[in-house]
Design a protein around this motif. Structure first.
Motif, PDB file in Angstrom:
ATOM      1  N   GLU A 157       0.880  -1.180   0.000  1.00  0.00           N
ATOM      2  CA  GLU A 157       0.000   0.000   0.000  1.00  0.00           C
ATOM      3  C   GLU A 157       0.913   1.224   0.000  1.00  0.00           C
ATOM      4  O   GLU A 157       1.231   1.787   1.046  1.00  0.00           O
TER       5      GLU A 157
ATOM      6  N   ARG B 290      -3.795   6.287  -6.735  1.00  0.00           N
ATOM      7  CA  ARG B 290      -3.815   4.896  -6.267  1.00  0.00           C
ATOM      8  C   ARG B 290      -2.654   4.150  -6.944  1.00  0.00           C
ATOM      9  O   ARG B 290      -2.842   3.329  -7.832  1.00  0.00           O
TER      10      ARG B 290
ATOM     11  N   ASP C 256       6.751   7.355   1.084  1.00  0.00           N
ATOM     12  CA  ASP C 256       7.328   6.070   1.471  1.00  0.00           C
ATOM     13  C   ASP C 256       8.591   5.791   0.667  1.00  0.00           C
ATOM     14  O   ASP C 256       8.664   6.117  -0.523  1.00  0.00           O
TER      15      ASP C 256
ATOM     16  N   SER D 115      -0.367   1.853  -5.971  1.00  0.00           N
ATOM     17  CA  SER D 115      -0.239   0.399  -5.861  1.00  0.00           C
ATOM     18  C   SER D 115      -1.297  -0.302  -6.699  1.00  0.00           C
ATOM     19  O   SER D 115      -1.022  -1.327  -7.341  1.00  0.00           O
TER      20      SER D 115
ATOM     21  N   ARG E 258       2.316   4.908  -0.357  1.00  0.00           N
ATOM     22  CA  ARG E 258       1.856   6.273  -0.130  1.00  0.00           C
ATOM     23  C   ARG E 258       2.998   7.232  -0.431  1.00  0.00           C
ATOM     24  O   ARG E 258       4.157   6.878  -0.260  1.00  0.00           O
TER      25      ARG E 258
ATOM     26  N   SER F 219       6.932   0.134   1.933  1.00  0.00           N
ATOM     27  CA  SER F 219       5.546   0.418   2.301  1.00  0.00           C
ATOM     28  C   SER F 219       4.915  -0.793   2.977  1.00  0.00           C
ATOM     29  O   SER F 219       5.479  -1.891   2.998  1.00  0.00           O
TER      30      SER F 219
END
Length: 321
Positions: free
Chosen positions: A56, A286, A61, A288, A58, A66
């Motif tokens: 996930e 988004r 990171d 990932s 962000r 992550s």
């Protein structure tokens, strides 16, 4: 003694090691080094980012550090109803290009090869190459102008001939988009894609055509049994490579024809995996999720490439590897 001297003077057949050959061919290695570095930097190093599809990610990171979520992104991907719409559109557009779009350059090259007037032949070749050097931005603007309902050349012609009663809204009705994507791709790349076939035909022995004339072969028979057969290995290799990119629907083309996906009336038929990844990753953040969609596309393409190569090898045709 003489036998021993003869053996001593014989050249060594021992195979040189890789590093020794690399040192001896240092000038060739230097020439190929920029290409290797380019491949590493832009093709292999970015593959590390695929790990994001299992995390996930962000903003902020450190890459690869992550939160690990396993296959959560893929579960979200396959449960997204928009994904299967994009998959349908990608497959339809790509398969149209893989069949009709792939065959057209071959047919064009074969018929161009039959022209005996070299002046006309070179002129046709040059004209057919030109659209390739036009950007998709310019190409889309030209298509919008030609297909416009307000004085567009195509609609004016259709109405003048009585084929239609009112202008066709090509860019306002999604059902025309698949055909539009196929037509623009063929128009833009027909001449360019035919170059490799024309080059392969140049190596056909002219004596084969002369022997066919003596045997009473027609022009169509010579085209099929000599010309097409001679370029068959080239056709098979290019087809395998095209199968390996079947989920690539030309991002630039789709984005320009839909005004960066701003034309909502075309979204139902124009949204493909590449635009889906762009929208999810860049527009919605988004990352990932978008990486998982991209990885899915890459895995399917790679599997299709291996499958097409295996089938070609089993069929006795020229395979990539």
């Amino acid at each position: 003694m003489k036998k021993a001297e003869a053996v001593a003077t014989m050249p060594s057949t021992k195979k040189k090691g890789f590093f020794r050959r690399a040192v001896e061919q240092w000038d060739l290695q230097v020439m190929v080094l920029p290409g290797i570095l380019l491949l590493l930097v832009f093709s292999y190093l970015p593959m590390y980012g695929l790990i994001m599809s299992f995390q996930e990610f962000r903003i902020g990171d450190f890459p690869g550090m992550s939160e690990w979520v396993g296959f959560k992104q893929f579960e979200s991907l396959f449960s997204d109803p928009n994904f299967f719409r994009t998959l349908r559109n990608t497959l339809v557009i790509s398969l149209l290009k893989l069949t009709i779009g792939f065959v057209c350059p071959i047919v064009f090259a074969v018929f161009l090869n039959e022209l005996r007037n070299q002046g006309i032949k070179k002129t046709v070749q040059t004209i057919s190459y030109l659209p390739h050097f036009i950007s998709w931005t310019v190409c889309a603007l030209l298509m919008m102008d030609f297909l416009s309902i307000d004085g567009g050349a195509v609609n004016e012609f259709l109405m003048w001939t009585g084929l239609v009663d009112k202008p066709i809204e090509f860019f306002q009705d999604g059902k025309y988009f698949w055909g539009l994507a196929l037509f623009t791709d063929i128009w833009k790349e027909l001449g360019w894609n035919s170059i490799i076939y024309i080059s392969a035909m140049a190596g056909v022995d002219a004596e084969m055509y002369e022997a066919a004339d003596i045997d009473g072969a027609t022009r169509a028979q010579k085209m099929w049994h000599i010309t097409v057969k001679a370029i068959k290995p080239t056709i098979v290799l290019l087809f395998i490579m095209n199968v390996g990119g079947v989920l690539n629907a030309n991002f630039d083309q789709i984005m320009m024809l839909t005004k960066n996906m701003g034309n909502a009336t075309l979204t139902e038929y124009a949204d493909v995996i590449d635009t889906f990844v762009y929208r999810m990753g860049i527009s919605m953040g988004r990352f990932s999720f978008a990486t998982a969609a991209g990885l899915f596309k890459a895995v399917i393409n790679f599997a299709l490439l291996l499958g097409a190569n295996w089938v070609a090898g089993k069929a006795g045709e020229t395979a990539l590897f």
